[in-house]
Design a protein around this motif. Structure first.
Motif, PDB file in Angstrom:
ATOM      1  N   VAL A 250      36.173 -92.437 -49.028  1.00  0.00           N
ATOM      2  CA  VAL A 250      36.447 -92.590 -50.454  1.00  0.00           C
ATOM      3  C   VAL A 250      37.295 -93.843 -50.661  1.00  0.00           C
ATOM      4  CG1 VAL A 250      37.530 -91.555 -52.488  1.00  0.00           C
ATOM      5  CG2 VAL A 250      36.368 -90.096 -50.811  1.00  0.00           C
ATOM      6  N   THR A 251      36.922 -94.664 -51.627  1.00  0.00           N
ATOM      7  CA  THR A 251      37.709 -95.842 -51.995  1.00  0.00           C
ATOM      8  C   THR A 251      38.316 -95.612 -53.366  1.00  0.00           C
ATOM      9  OG1 THR A 251      36.186 -97.270 -50.789  1.00  0.00           O
ATOM     10  CG2 THR A 251      37.616 -98.332 -52.408  1.00  0.00           C
ATOM     11  N   THR A 252      39.633 -95.819 -53.477  1.00  0.00           N
ATOM     12  CA  THR A 252      40.279 -95.558 -54.769  1.00  0.00           C
ATOM     13  C   THR A 252      41.518 -96.433 -54.914  1.00  0.00           C
ATOM     14  OG1 THR A 252      41.210 -93.827 -56.172  1.00  0.00           O
ATOM     15  CG2 THR A 252      41.573 -93.611 -53.826  1.00  0.00           C
ATOM     16  N   THR A 253      42.319 -96.182 -55.944  1.00  0.00           N
ATOM     17  CA  THR A 253      43.514 -96.999 -56.178  1.00  0.00           C
ATOM     18  C   THR A 253      44.691 -96.466 -55.371  1.00  0.00           C
ATOM     19  OG1 THR A 253      43.961 -95.653 -58.118  1.00  0.00           O
ATOM     20  CG2 THR A 253      42.847 -97.736 -58.486  1.00  0.00           C
ATOM     21  N   ARG A 254      45.668 -97.317 -55.134  1.00  0.00           N
ATOM     22  CA  ARG A 254      46.811 -96.970 -54.305  1.00  0.00           C
ATOM     23  C   ARG A 254      47.812 -96.105 -55.062  1.00  0.00           C
ATOM     24  NH1 ARG A 254      47.926-103.062 -52.511  1.00  0.00           N
ATOM     25  NH2 ARG A 254      47.615-103.232 -54.755  1.00  0.00           N
ATOM     26  N   ILE A 255      48.703 -95.491 -54.309  1.00  0.00           N
ATOM     27  CA  ILE A 255      49.601 -94.465 -54.857  1.00  0.00           C
ATOM     28  C   ILE A 255      51.022 -94.998 -55.032  1.00  0.00           C
ATOM     29  CG2 ILE A 255      50.755 -92.310 -54.233  1.00  0.00           C
ATOM     30  CD1 ILE A 255      48.163 -91.266 -53.245  1.00  0.00           C
ATOM     31  N   GLY A 256      51.634 -94.639 -56.154  1.00  0.00           N
ATOM     32  CA  GLY A 256      53.065 -94.880 -56.339  1.00  0.00           C
ATOM     33  C   GLY A 256      53.442 -96.297 -56.701  1.00  0.00           C
ATOM     34  N   LEU A 257      52.494 -97.117 -57.098  1.00  0.00           N
ATOM     35  CA  LEU A 257      52.786 -98.530 -57.355  1.00  0.00           C
ATOM     36  C   LEU A 257      53.068 -98.788 -58.829  1.00  0.00           C
ATOM     37  CD1 LEU A 257      50.075-100.331 -55.205  1.00  0.00           C
ATOM     38  CD2 LEU A 257      52.328 -99.511 -54.562  1.00  0.00           C
ATOM     39  N   THR A 258      53.892 -99.806 -59.091  1.00  0.00           N
ATOM     40  CA  THR A 258      54.097-100.238 -60.467  1.00  0.00           C
ATOM     41  C   THR A 258      53.304-101.511 -60.746  1.00  0.00           C
ATOM     42  OG1 THR A 258      56.072-101.416 -59.739  1.00  0.00           O
ATOM     43  CG2 THR A 258      56.384 -99.235 -60.676  1.00  0.00           C
ATOM     44  N   ARG A 259      53.026-102.269 -59.683  1.00  0.00           N
ATOM     45  CA  ARG A 259      52.226-103.485 -59.834  1.00  0.00           C
ATOM     46  C   ARG A 259      50.990-103.374 -58.939  1.00  0.00           C
ATOM     47  NH1 ARG A 259      56.776-107.733 -58.304  1.00  0.00           N
ATOM     48  NH2 ARG A 259      56.822-106.279 -56.568  1.00  0.00           N
ATOM     49  N   GLY A 260      49.903-103.996 -59.364  1.00  0.00           N
ATOM     50  CA  GLY A 260      48.678-103.954 -58.569  1.00  0.00           C
ATOM     51  C   GLY A 260      48.082-102.561 -58.487  1.00  0.00           C
ATOM     52  N   ALA A 261      48.434-101.712 -59.455  1.00  0.00           N
ATOM     53  CA  ALA A 261      48.043-100.296 -59.391  1.00  0.00           C
ATOM     54  C   ALA A 261      46.541-100.090 -59.602  1.00  0.00           C
ATOM     55  CB  ALA A 261      48.837 -99.499 -60.426  1.00  0.00           C
TER      56      ALA A 261
END
Length: 211
Positions: free
Chosen positions: A183-194
């Motif tokens: 599975v490809t998805t967005t990263r966790i816990g970020l404020t930038r580049g989310a």
DNA sequence: CGCGGGATTTGCT
DNA sequence: GCAAATCCCGCGG
């Protein structure tokens, strides 16, 4: 399966390595014993990516990220926890792959001891916490997050930051899981580049971190 | 040299 | 869901 050689880390770019590392086994052998787990969740951090610790420039904290591929970058976050990254990209370019979750394969009891020990020596209010590493639920709880797996694997920032994964007692073995869906998805816990799709995990695996 | 934010985890509301 | 833990280090003055 043998320890992955320097060539493996050098021959692929960061996004590809974040995917190739899924199914490989992280191994740490020290005086306490051997602990190991299959990498089931990763995130990529690129040099032109605002979420990357090396986005601005080289500093004391992120220096390991500028080392050769196959170096370990360990950093502390939120006053307490450590997270581990596999350094990727050419020397002088700050890129890395965050290891977010492992499926434990070896030294499960030792992982439980280390996690429970961390509770005792950590915050006083956690002193009653225990993980039962003999239960399925307990085992699932050992390494399903970047801070947890670093404790369970006995990885120490002072000792292991900037260490090489191609020499020594902390290393990665080639793939032990094959033929899984990713599975490809967005990263966790970020404020930038989310919004960047730089998180990868093994579909359906029970040891993925939450969220 | 002091201020503040951070790729997390946990227990309690 | 939310706050706490209370460190390390980058950044600004």
């Amino acid at each position: 399966m043998e320890k992955l050689p320097l060539d493996f880390y050098q021959s692929h770019d960061t996004l590809r390595l974040a995917q190739l590392l899924l199914g490989c086994e992280l191994v740490h052998e020290n005086l306490e014993g051997i602990t190991a787990g299959v990498i089931v969740e990763t995130e990529a951090y690129l040099t032109d990516d605002p979420a990357c610790h090396a986005y601005r420039r080289q500093t004391t904290r992120n220096a390991a990220m500028f080392g050769p591929a196959g170096t370990l970058y360990v950093y502390q976050i939120y006053n307490h926890y450590n997270c581990i990254n596999v350094v990727t990209g050419p020397e002088g370019v700050g890129e890395a792959v965050l290891i977010r979750a492992l499926e434990p394969t070896e030294g499960i009891e030792l992982m439980g001891f280390r996690r429970n020990d961390a509770f005792k020596t950590g915050f006083e209010r956690y002193r009653n916490n225990t993980i039962d590493s003999s239960s399925a639920n307990g085992q699932r709880n050992l390494c399903n997050g970047p801070g947890k797996l670093t404790i369970a694997m006995g990885i120490d920032r002072q000792k292991h930051n900037s260490s090489s994964l191609t020499t020594g007692e902390l290393f990665i073995r080639g793939p032990v899981f094959h033929d899984f869906d990713m599975v490809t998805t967005t990263r966790i816990g970020l404020t930038r580049g989310a919004d960047l799709p730089y998180r990868f995990y093994i579909s359906g695996n029970r040891y993925i971190s939450k969220k």
